[in-house]
Design an enzyme around this catalytic site. Structure first.
Site, short mmCIF file in Angstrom:
data_model
loop_
_atom_site.label_atom_id
_atom_site.label_comp_id
_atom_site.label_asym_id
_atom_site.label_seq_id
_atom_site.Cartn_x
_atom_site.Cartn_y
_atom_site.Cartn_z
CG HIS A 122 76.39 -68.91 89.71
ND1 HIS A 122 75.94 -69.31 88.16
CD2 HIS A 122 75.10 -69.84 90.72
CE1 HIS A 122 74.71 -70.17 88.10
NE2 HIS A 122 74.55 -70.42 89.09
CG ASP A 199 74.58 -62.82 90.56
OD1 ASP A 199 72.89 -62.64 91.38
OD2 ASP A 199 74.51 -64.12 90.50
CD GLN A 202 71.85 -68.81 95.89
OE1 GLN A 202 70.88 -69.09 97.09
NE2 GLN A 202 71.00 -69.12 94.79
CE LYS A 225 68.57 -68.80 91.62
NZ LYS A 225 69.34 -70.29 91.62
CB CYS A 363 76.97 -72.55 88.50
SG CYS A 363 75.82 -73.90 88.01
N1 PLP Z 1 74.17 -65.65 90.08
C1 PLP Z 1 73.99 -66.31 91.60
C2 PLP Z 1 74.15 -66.23 92.74
C3 PLP Z 1 72.92 -67.71 91.50
O1 PLP Z 1 72.70 -68.57 92.21
C4 PLP Z 1 72.36 -68.36 90.40
C5 PLP Z 1 71.22 -69.49 89.34
O2 PLP Z 1 71.90 -70.11 91.36
C6 PLP Z 1 72.71 -67.55 88.98
C7 PLP Z 1 73.44 -66.40 89.70
C8 PLP Z 1 71.62 -67.64 87.72
O3 PLP Z 1 70.70 -67.81 88.04
P1 PLP Z 1 69.42 -68.23 86.56
O4 PLP Z 1 69.76 -69.93 86.19
O5 PLP Z 1 68.01 -68.10 87.28
O6 PLP Z 1 69.34 -67.04 85.84
#
Ligand code: PLP
Length: 405
Positions: A122, A199, A202, A225, A363
């Protein structure tokens, strides 16, 4: 609790609503999950009965709020099997947690150092590291991906060397649903002395990672999430890194003593928690964790797996439809396109039939570039979705295809 889908759906008030005259079919769970009544009640209870600032008041309300907030930290610690509660840092979410760590590494990395990212990330797990590399002149290397949406681990091994200081990779890809072999990625990184940030934005609604077993250095996720509220998340920071990294922000709460000559910083976790936090969000994050554990992760996985298999089979029956990242080791995310049709057009038409999916690059533009596509339609399923909702999706996509070709 036995897995009773109707009972579970009754826990989510939003699932009763209609959209454009049709029952809502919410399949955008990878963007954010819906909230059960237990979490909504927790938020209402906080603001109705014990809203106060924490860690600073002697009065009853402040004490109650502090106790509930610290209790939530302990719930997170237990849930992720973290050794010490002070290794749990409350953040505003995954993005905040990654930026906190990246900012800390700007004081550690040197010019000849290297950091490794994966092709499946992401933007939240790419851009902060690019900014870090610009600041430090460290080099960013990328683990390439295969056509089935998995990472090329043989290339990963070649990228690793004693120059590697940090590897950052997601547990599960938001764009494709691929579950990455983070155990192996962590082991190989540690073998060359590199730290690893995972990270988990998900993953945590589908699986329950055991962070001590993983031996990971940093793990980040977002409550929203996981059936919790937006604007709150957690960073697990291994104690040695918590001591080594400088504070991210200065302000109240993160200090021991302040004079105009010199400030000393508080111990973990407060060192990284400057200012008034999202108190209610933290407490409700704890309530969301309780809820997910009550439903049961085994049951969640079984049900989601059934949804994934059924939806994959049904969607594949549609002519000219391509699923991206069709590997067996994935969660309940299906990214697809129909030849000759823009994903946005499919998303817009099926919304008119009450179906919420995400369209676009999610993203994750490097993944879209890899497949040479502008984006996909992404249906992401949660444990409260049903096989009937899969049918509604498939029928709606068929209708959209008829209208658009
Ligand atoms: N990393 C991954 C794999 C994501 O799917 C997301 C959000 O969709 C993020 C990071 C960013 O999360 P947040 O917008 O809650 O900070």
């Amino acid at each position: 609790m036995a897995f009773d889908i109707q009972k579970i759906r009754n826990d989510f008030p939003i699932l009763k609503r209609q959209v454009n005259g049709y029952p809502l079919v919410y399949l955008d769970n990878a963007a954010t999950s819906q909230k059960p009544q237990a979490v909504i009640d927790c938020i209402v209870d906080y603001y109705s009965h014990y809203n106060a600032n924490i860690h600073r008041g002697v009065h009853t309300l402040s004490q109650e709020a502090t106790d509930a907030y610290e209790e939530a930290r302990k719930k997170i610690q237990k849930h992720f099997n973290i050794e010490n509660a002070y290794e749990v840092i409350f953040t505003a979410g995954t993005t905040h947690g990654i930026n906190l760590v990246a900012s800390g590494f700007s004081e550690i990395l040197r010019k000849a150092d290297e950091v490794i990212v994966s092709a499946l990330e992401h933007h939240s797990n790419i851009v902060p590291w690019q900014m870090l590399c610009e600041k430090t002149d460290a080099k960013l290397k990328v683990i390439p991906m295969n056509t089935d949406g998995t990472l090329d681990l043989s290339e990963y091994k070649k990228l690793l060397s004693e120059k590697t200081k940090l590897v950052f990779v997601n547990h599960i890809s938001n764009a494709l649903g691929t579950i990455n072999p983070i155990e192996e990625i962590i082991e190989k990184a540690h073998a060359v002395g590199a730290a690893v940030l995972v990270d988990g934005a998900q993953s945590c609604s589908h699986i329950k990672p055991d962070l001590q077993e993983l031996k990971v250095d940093f793990y980040v996720t977002s409550a929203h999430k996981m059936c919790g509220p937006t604007g709150v998340g957690m960073l697990y920071i291994k104690e040695e890194w918590g001591k080594k990294l400088p504070p991210y922000q200065g302000g109240g709460e993160m200090i021991k003593e302040v004079t105009f000559e010199r400030t000393t910083y508080a111990d973990l976790p407060h060192k990284f928690e400057a200012g008034t936090p999202n108190i209610c969000g933290g407490i409700a994050f704890g309530a969301a964790i309780d809820y997910l554990n009550e439903v049961g992760y085994e049951e969640i996985q079984q049900h989601e797996d059934e949804l994934l298999k059924y939806a994959t089979k049904k969607l594949k029956e549609i002519e000219l439809l391509t699923i991206y990242g069709d590997t067996p080791n994935k969660t309940s995310v299906i990214s697809f396109n129909i030849e000759g049709i823009h994903p946005y057009d499919i998303g817009t038409i099926i919304d008119k039939l009450g179906i919420a999916v995400r369209t676009g690059h999610h993203c994750a533009q490097p993944i879209m570039d890899f497949y040479k596509i502008p984006g996909t339609v992404r249906a992401s399923f949660a444990f409260y979705n049903t096989l009937e909702e899969v049918d509604a999706l498939v029928n709606a996509v068929k209708k959209a295809k008829l209208m658009l070709t």
